[in-house]
Structures are given as structure tokens and as C-alpha cells.
Write a protein that holds these residues in place. Sequence first.
Motif, mmCIF file in Angstrom:
data_model
loop_
_atom_site.group_PDB
_atom_site.id
_atom_site.type_symbol
_atom_site.label_atom_id
_atom_site.label_comp_id
_atom_site.label_asym_id
_atom_site.label_seq_id
_atom_site.Cartn_x
_atom_site.Cartn_y
_atom_site.Cartn_z
ATOM 1 N N PHE A 1 -0.152 -4.777 -4.932
ATOM 2 C CA PHE A 1 -1.058 -3.987 -5.764
ATOM 3 C C PHE A 1 -0.468 -3.801 -7.169
ATOM 4 O O PHE A 1 -0.146 -2.689 -7.600
ATOM 5 C CB PHE A 1 -1.335 -2.639 -5.110
ATOM 6 N N VAL A 2 -0.359 -4.915 -7.856
ATOM 7 C CA VAL A 2 0.165 -4.941 -9.218
ATOM 8 C C VAL A 2 -0.928 -5.444 -10.144
ATOM 9 O O VAL A 2 -1.615 -6.426 -9.825
ATOM 10 C CB VAL A 2 1.419 -5.841 -9.315
ATOM 11 N N GLY A 3 -1.113 -4.780 -11.273
ATOM 12 C CA GLY A 3 -2.191 -5.127 -12.183
ATOM 13 C C GLY A 3 -1.721 -5.896 -13.399
ATOM 14 O O GLY A 3 -0.687 -5.573 -13.990
ATOM 15 N N ASP A 4 -2.477 -6.919 -13.767
ATOM 16 C CA ASP A 4 -2.302 -7.617 -15.035
ATOM 17 C C ASP A 4 -3.431 -7.169 -15.953
ATOM 18 O O ASP A 4 -4.612 -7.377 -15.653
ATOM 19 C CB ASP A 4 -2.341 -9.131 -14.832
ATOM 20 N N LEU A 52 -6.285 1.889 -7.920
ATOM 21 C CA LEU A 52 -5.202 1.953 -8.884
ATOM 22 C C LEU A 52 -4.269 0.772 -8.679
ATOM 23 O O LEU A 52 -4.137 0.253 -7.559
ATOM 24 C CB LEU A 52 -4.420 3.258 -8.720
ATOM 25 N N LEU A 53 -3.622 0.352 -9.754
ATOM 26 C CA LEU A 53 -2.691 -0.773 -9.695
ATOM 27 C C LEU A 53 -1.411 -0.420 -10.444
ATOM 28 O O LEU A 53 -1.457 0.128 -11.554
ATOM 29 C CB LEU A 53 -3.325 -2.028 -10.310
ATOM 30 N N ALA A 86 0.822 -1.213 0.000
ATOM 31 C CA ALA A 86 0.000 0.000 0.000
ATOM 32 C C ALA A 86 0.856 1.263 0.000
ATOM 33 O O ALA A 86 0.547 2.242 -0.688
ATOM 34 C CB ALA A 86 -0.940 -0.012 1.207
ATOM 35 N N GLN A 87 1.943 1.269 0.774
ATOM 36 C CA GLN A 87 2.818 2.434 0.810
ATOM 37 C C GLN A 87 3.499 2.664 -0.535
ATOM 38 O O GLN A 87 3.589 3.800 -1.013
ATOM 39 C CB GLN A 87 3.876 2.272 1.899
ATOM 40 N N SER A 144 -7.356 -3.562 -15.363
ATOM 41 C CA SER A 144 -6.515 -4.675 -14.918
ATOM 42 C C SER A 144 -7.179 -5.450 -13.791
ATOM 43 O O SER A 144 -8.105 -4.963 -13.136
ATOM 44 C CB SER A 144 -5.158 -4.168 -14.419
ATOM 45 N N LYS A 145 -6.658 -6.633 -13.564
ATOM 46 C CA LYS A 145 -6.990 -7.421 -12.388
ATOM 47 C C LYS A 145 -5.740 -7.522 -11.516
ATOM 48 O O LYS A 145 -4.631 -7.644 -12.031
ATOM 49 C CB LYS A 145 -7.460 -8.823 -12.786
ATOM 50 N N ARG A 146 -5.974 -7.438 -10.194
ATOM 51 C CA ARG A 146 -4.833 -7.555 -9.289
ATOM 52 C C ARG A 146 -4.212 -8.940 -9.436
ATOM 53 O O ARG A 146 -4.902 -9.964 -9.444
ATOM 54 C CB ARG A 146 -5.276 -7.319 -7.843
ATOM 55 N N ARG A 147 -2.909 -8.946 -9.563
ATOM 56 C CA ARG A 147 -2.181 -10.195 -9.776
ATOM 57 C C ARG A 147 -2.260 -11.091 -8.546
ATOM 58 O O ARG A 147 -2.032 -10.657 -7.413
ATOM 59 C CB ARG A 147 -0.715 -9.900 -10.090
ATOM 60 N N LYS A 148 -2.559 -12.350 -8.776
ATOM 61 C CA LYS A 148 -2.537 -13.339 -7.710
ATOM 62 C C LYS A 148 -1.093 -13.756 -7.452
ATOM 63 O O LYS A 148 -0.229 -13.594 -8.312
ATOM 64 C CB LYS A 148 -3.386 -14.554 -8.096
ATOM 65 N N PRO A 149 -0.804 -14.283 -6.257
ATOM 66 C CA PRO A 149 0.551 -14.787 -6.013
ATOM 67 C C PRO A 149 0.959 -15.795 -7.084
ATOM 68 O O PRO A 149 0.152 -16.628 -7.502
ATOM 69 C CB PRO A 149 0.434 -15.451 -4.637
ATOM 70 N N VAL A 150 2.178 -15.672 -7.567
ATOM 71 C CA VAL A 150 2.646 -16.519 -8.656
ATOM 72 C C VAL A 150 3.963 -17.188 -8.273
ATOM 73 O O VAL A 150 4.753 -16.646 -7.490
ATOM 74 C CB VAL A 150 2.833 -15.717 -9.962
ATOM 75 N N MET A 151 4.197 -18.366 -8.842
ATOM 76 C CA MET A 151 5.452 -19.058 -8.639
ATOM 77 C C MET A 151 6.471 -18.521 -9.640
ATOM 78 O O MET A 151 6.224 -18.531 -10.852
ATOM 79 C CB MET A 151 5.272 -20.565 -8.836
ATOM 80 N N VAL A 152 7.575 -18.015 -9.120
ATOM 81 C CA VAL A 152 8.622 -17.434 -9.963
ATOM 82 C C VAL A 152 9.800 -18.383 -9.985
ATOM 83 O O VAL A 152 10.296 -18.810 -8.929
ATOM 84 C CB VAL A 152 9.057 -16.055 -9.427
ATOM 85 N N LYS A 153 10.245 -18.732 -11.195
ATOM 86 C CA LYS A 153 11.351 -19.678 -11.344
ATOM 87 C C LYS A 153 12.631 -19.107 -10.750
ATOM 88 O O LYS A 153 12.849 -17.891 -10.757
ATOM 89 C CB LYS A 153 11.552 -20.028 -12.816
#
Length: 270
Positions: free
Chosen positions: A133-136, A168-169, A66-67, A108-117
Motif C-alpha cells: 500500500f504505497v502511493g506514487d 490511504l497510501l 495492511a498492518q 496517488s496510484k498504488r505502486r505496481k510491483p517494480v524491478m529493483v536493481k
Amino acid sequence: MEKITVIKVGGKIVEDAQTLAQLLSAFSNVKGHKVLVHGGGRSATKMAASLGIETQMVGGRRVTDAQMLNVVTMVYGGLVNKNIVAKLQACGVNALGLTGADMNVMHSKRRKPVMVKAEVAGTDTDQLVDYGFVGDVDRCDGAMLAKLIEEGIVPVMAPLTHDGEGNLLNTNADTIAAETAKALAPFFEVTLVYCFEKAGVLRDENDDDSVIALINQDDFKRYVQDGVITGGMIPKIENALNACKAGVSKVVITKADAIGQDGGTVIRLA
């Protein structure tokens, strides 16, 4: 079909007054329709540090709590965007600064937690990452943008979108550029240009003459595995390849002062 050039600028170019002035002068001389998409990550990082807010990056993308969302909103949507618009007006370009929330141009839709290689995250093992708060992007109104452009307006897109629920995202500027180019493809013959401080994608980041002239999908996978392409260049090329799949005529990664010239790295599917 009329031609249009979508140019994304970021990195050190946005933060340095001299290089930004050179870029905007070159942009103002681009013939025909055009759109400018900007980043400003270094400015956001500097502002966050001044406020005692830690910056966390994973795979070249900013984790946004949020900050940090407040910081990027101030920096991207205000400080950077409006300075660019003012400077373009001084160059005779009738620019209009936009976030994705303006006229509902990019949703956009807020990104769900994702597995990063591991090789992307720069860690020993794969990681589950919550980017906050990141948008896809799931929708860009190309018709609305085309209407503005046909009226002689030059959109200047900030890397902020919205979710339709008042939020906002933070959204990667390379993604904004790619989605803008894709949305305009039914209306124009689109060239997408990613500008930064290097002459193109380099085999050796310490050798400015080691530009890779052409990268296709298979090349990209190999370069990532070999550690030639890392960090923020990974999402940049991912977005470029997705733009090619969606009908964008040409994608180039090049130096800011080379706009309109041959050279740089051309991205294509095969």
C-alpha cells in the motif's frame, strides 16, 4: 513572484524532542511563505515493533502491508503530525496538518510491483518488489495549497496520500516534499530544502566534514554506482532532481539547524 520555502524534515530530528524543538524554532523564523513536510519512519518502525509487526525496507523505501498501513496512518497522520502542529502553534505559526486526502490535495496510484536493481536493493541480483500500500503521486493541487498559503496558513504535510477510492497510501516524505514544491512552482519562486541530521550529502558517512557541495545528474549516477550514495539518500536525490526539472528554483540538502544559511549540498541538473 513571491518566494516560498518548502522544508522537509525527517530522520532522527522528528523523533528527538530537543532537535525537533530547535528545527521548529528555526522554521518559525523563516521569512515569507513556507510549508513543512515531515517524515517519521523511525517512530513508525518503533511502533510496529511494539505491535509485533516486522518492518521491511527495500532501496530506502518501506514495504507497506495492511498492518503496516495502519501503523503509518496512526504515526504519520496522528502522533507526529499533530504534535508538530501543536508545537508550531506555540511558536506563533498558524499551522494546518494535512494528509493528501484532506481537500484532495494529493492523489496517488498504488505502486505496481517494480524491478529493483541489485545495487539499490542491497542484494546480489535484481529483485521484483511489491511495496504493498504505497502511493506514487499523480496529482497535487497546487492551486488549493496556494490559496491556503495566501491566507496565512502554513501547511504541515504528512507522508500519506489517497487513491480517490477511499484508500490511504503510504508515500515517501521526500516525494511529498518534491511534489508539493513542484505544484507550487507556477505560483511562487520555490526553494526546496531537505533537512536531516547531517550537514549534507557526505562522501564518507563517518566524516561530517566530507560534504559534497554540488551534485548533478551525472554525479548522482556515478556516486550510486560507486556506493557513495546509498539507502534512503537515493530516492531523496531522485526527487530533488525531478523537482529541478519541474521548475523548482533551488534544492538544498542540509542540516536542520542550518536552515536559511549557506552550505549543505545543492542539487541541480547540470
